[in-house]
Design a protein around this motif. Structure first.
Motif, PDB file in Angstrom:
ATOM      1  N   ALA A 137      -3.612   7.545  -5.834  1.00  0.00           N
ATOM      2  CA  ALA A 137      -4.204   8.455  -4.838  1.00  0.00           C
ATOM      3  C   ALA A 137      -4.086   7.873  -3.430  1.00  0.00           C
ATOM      4  O   ALA A 137      -3.789   8.591  -2.471  1.00  0.00           O
ATOM      5  CB  ALA A 137      -5.659   8.741  -5.188  1.00  0.00           C
ATOM      6  N   LEU A 138      -4.304   6.552  -3.313  1.00  0.00           N
ATOM      7  CA  LEU A 138      -4.170   5.900  -2.004  1.00  0.00           C
ATOM      8  C   LEU A 138      -2.705   5.871  -1.562  1.00  0.00           C
ATOM      9  O   LEU A 138      -2.390   6.149  -0.400  1.00  0.00           O
ATOM     10  CB  LEU A 138      -4.725   4.471  -2.069  1.00  0.00           C
ATOM     11  N   ALA A 139      -1.800   5.553  -2.500  1.00  0.00           N
ATOM     12  CA  ALA A 139      -0.370   5.484  -2.163  1.00  0.00           C
ATOM     13  C   ALA A 139       0.150   6.840  -1.695  1.00  0.00           C
ATOM     14  O   ALA A 139       0.972   6.923  -0.769  1.00  0.00           O
ATOM     15  CB  ALA A 139       0.426   5.008  -3.379  1.00  0.00           C
ATOM     16  N   LEU A 140      -0.331   7.923  -2.338  1.00  0.00           N
ATOM     17  CA  LEU A 140       0.102   9.277  -1.992  1.00  0.00           C
ATOM     18  C   LEU A 140      -0.678   9.845  -0.802  1.00  0.00           C
ATOM     19  O   LEU A 140      -0.459  10.990  -0.404  1.00  0.00           O
ATOM     20  CB  LEU A 140      -0.064  10.208  -3.206  1.00  0.00           C
ATOM     21  N   LYS A 141      -1.623   9.036  -0.285  1.00  0.00           N
ATOM     22  CA  LYS A 141      -2.463   9.457   0.854  1.00  0.00           C
ATOM     23  C   LYS A 141      -3.239  10.752   0.570  1.00  0.00           C
ATOM     24  O   LYS A 141      -3.386  11.627   1.437  1.00  0.00           O
ATOM     25  CB  LYS A 141      -1.621   9.593   2.131  1.00  0.00           C
ATOM     26  N   LEU A 142      -3.708  10.886  -0.670  1.00  0.00           N
ATOM     27  CA  LEU A 142      -4.509  12.059  -1.039  1.00  0.00           C
ATOM     28  C   LEU A 142      -5.933  11.923  -0.510  1.00  0.00           C
ATOM     29  O   LEU A 142      -6.617  12.909  -0.275  1.00  0.00           O
ATOM     30  CB  LEU A 142      -4.537  12.226  -2.567  1.00  0.00           C
ATOM     31  N   ALA A 143      -6.384  10.674  -0.370  1.00  0.00           N
ATOM     32  CA  ALA A 143      -7.730  10.398   0.132  1.00  0.00           C
ATOM     33  C   ALA A 143      -7.762   8.941   0.590  1.00  0.00           C
ATOM     34  O   ALA A 143      -6.917   8.144   0.195  1.00  0.00           O
ATOM     35  CB  ALA A 143      -8.764  10.626  -0.974  1.00  0.00           C
ATOM     36  N   THR A 144      -8.749   8.625   1.426  1.00  0.00           N
ATOM     37  CA  THR A 144      -8.920   7.232   1.863  1.00  0.00           C
ATOM     38  C   THR A 144      -9.762   6.480   0.832  1.00  0.00           C
ATOM     39  O   THR A 144     -10.413   7.093  -0.024  1.00  0.00           O
ATOM     40  CB  THR A 144      -9.634   7.162   3.224  1.00  0.00           C
ATOM     41  N   ARG A 145      -9.783   5.140   0.938  1.00  0.00           N
ATOM     42  CA  ARG A 145     -10.624   4.339   0.038  1.00  0.00           C
ATOM     43  C   ARG A 145     -12.088   4.760   0.158  1.00  0.00           C
ATOM     44  O   ARG A 145     -12.793   4.928  -0.838  1.00  0.00           O
ATOM     45  CB  ARG A 145     -10.432   2.854   0.385  1.00  0.00           C
ATOM     46  N   GLU A 146     -12.544   4.968   1.380  1.00  0.00           N
ATOM     47  CA  GLU A 146     -13.939   5.366   1.609  1.00  0.00           C
ATOM     48  C   GLU A 146     -14.220   6.722   0.955  1.00  0.00           C
ATOM     49  O   GLU A 146     -15.269   6.914   0.324  1.00  0.00           O
ATOM     50  CB  GLU A 146     -14.214   5.427   3.125  1.00  0.00           C
ATOM     51  N   GLU A 147     -13.281   7.664   1.100  1.00  0.00           N
ATOM     52  CA  GLU A 147     -13.471   8.990   0.494  1.00  0.00           C
ATOM     53  C   GLU A 147     -13.525   8.896  -1.034  1.00  0.00           C
ATOM     54  O   GLU A 147     -14.354   9.547  -1.683  1.00  0.00           O
ATOM     55  CB  GLU A 147     -12.345   9.936   0.920  1.00  0.00           C
ATOM     56  N   ILE A 148     -12.634   8.089  -1.613  1.00  0.00           N
ATOM     57  CA  ILE A 148     -12.623   7.938  -3.077  1.00  0.00           C
ATOM     58  C   ILE A 148     -13.949   7.344  -3.556  1.00  0.00           C
ATOM     59  O   ILE A 148     -14.523   7.810  -4.549  1.00  0.00           O
ATOM     60  CB  ILE A 148     -11.414   7.094  -3.526  1.00  0.00           C
ATOM     61  N   ASP A 149     -14.445   6.332  -2.843  1.00  0.00           N
ATOM     62  CA  ASP A 149     -15.726   5.721  -3.222  1.00  0.00           C
ATOM     63  C   ASP A 149     -16.863   6.739  -3.127  1.00  0.00           C
ATOM     64  O   ASP A 149     -17.743   6.793  -3.999  1.00  0.00           O
ATOM     65  CB  ASP A 149     -16.028   4.509  -2.328  1.00  0.00           C
ATOM     66  N   THR A 150     -16.848   7.564  -2.076  1.00  0.00           N
ATOM     67  CA  THR A 150     -17.872   8.604  -1.902  1.00  0.00           C
ATOM     68  C   THR A 150     -17.779   9.622  -3.036  1.00  0.00           C
ATOM     69  O   THR A 150     -18.799  10.013  -3.629  1.00  0.00           O
ATOM     70  CB  THR A 150     -17.697   9.310  -0.538  1.00  0.00           C
ATOM     71  N   ILE A 151     -16.560  10.061  -3.336  1.00  0.00           N
ATOM     72  CA  ILE A 151     -16.340  11.048  -4.398  1.00  0.00           C
ATOM     73  C   ILE A 151     -16.844  10.516  -5.739  1.00  0.00           C
ATOM     74  O   ILE A 151     -17.522  11.227  -6.497  1.00  0.00           O
ATOM     75  CB  ILE A 151     -14.842  11.440  -4.456  1.00  0.00           C
ATOM     76  N   LYS A 152     -16.530   9.263  -6.048  1.00  0.00           N
ATOM     77  CA  LYS A 152     -16.979   8.681  -7.319  1.00  0.00           C
ATOM     78  C   LYS A 152     -18.513   8.638  -7.384  1.00  0.00           C
ATOM     79  O   LYS A 152     -19.114   9.008  -8.393  1.00  0.00           O
ATOM     80  CB  LYS A 152     -16.403   7.278  -7.496  1.00  0.00           C
TER      81      LYS A 152
END
Length: 236
Positions: A137-152
């Motif tokens: 997801a990070l490599a494909l720039k689908l979301a930032t690390r911060e966004e992924i952490d928030t989503i989880k």
């Protein structure tokens, strides 16, 4: 609130622009699809049920600290929502083994996990929504690390709140799919829907399936299962 133009038509919903650039109207359809659109049909009354159930659940989550795109229900099948840019990740939380998890890993359905699992799928119909991990997801720039952490964090919080809610109405929350979106200021909020289309619900006592698996697996009484879930959730 008036619709101005249709922006998008998906498998289960239509999305319309309104005179307010920050608000959309979502209209739920009775169309049903499964297996990435390979199986098609209609579930009578599904649009109304999914709209009302989603709105009820979104308001419950909002009250308990999960930000959502919900604004107001304007008819049995239509709702005003905040405009979001959908993060192209489907988030799947699983509490009990079922469906593709059981097939993929060769385990029987019905194993209760000691703690919930989380999966991401890349939202892309042409590719069949493949499973991906956070690094993809990070490599494909689908979301930032911060966004992924928030989503989880929001996904696991949603799971705890929903598990407690459904336990009280004698329903086991087996697994479910969530989607998140960015508001114009970048805030991540829960979007899409929470319904028998996107969740696996089993009756706690009989283990009867009360969700879209009845359509996927030709189990019959699909409409009845959806109506039963609406009756229990809304207390009608």
């Amino acid at each position: 609130m008036q619709k101005t133009e249709m922006l998008y038509e998906g498998k289960a919903k239509k999305v319309y622009a309104t005179e307010n650039p920050e608000l959309y109207i979502v209209s739920y359809k009775d169309d049903a699809t499964a297996f990435n659109g390979l199986k098609k049909g209609t579930i009578a009354g599904k649009g109304v049920i999914n709209n009302r159930v989603t709105n009820y659940m979104m308001q419950m989550l909002e009250k308990n600290g999960v930000p959502t795109h919900f604004v107001e229900e304007i008819s049995d099948s239509e709702t005003v929502v905040k405009k979001v840019q959908i993060v192209p990740l489907e988030v799947i939380i699983r509490n009990i083994s079922a469906g593709s998890f059981s097939k993929r890993y060769g385990v029987e359905e019905g194993i209760v996990f000691e703690q919930p699992t989380i999966e991401f799928s890349y939202k892309n119909d042409d590719l069949g929504d493949p499973l991906i991990n956070e690094y993809h997801a990070l490599a494909l720039k689908l979301a930032t690390r911060e966004e992924i952490d928030t989503i989880k964090a929001l996904a696991f919080k949603t799971n705890e709140l929903m598990k407690d809610f459904f336990k009280k109405i004698n329903v086991d929350l087996v697994d479910f799919k969530l989607e998140f979106g960015r508001l114009s200021d970048g805030t991540i909020v829960l979007a899409d829907e929470i319904s028998p289309d996107t969740c696996r619900f089993w009756d706690s006592r009989t283990h009867e399936k009360l969700d879209k698996d009845r359509f996927r697996r030709d189990l019959g009484n699909v409409e009845g299962a959806y109506q039963e879930m609406m009756r229990r959730i809304l207390g009608e």
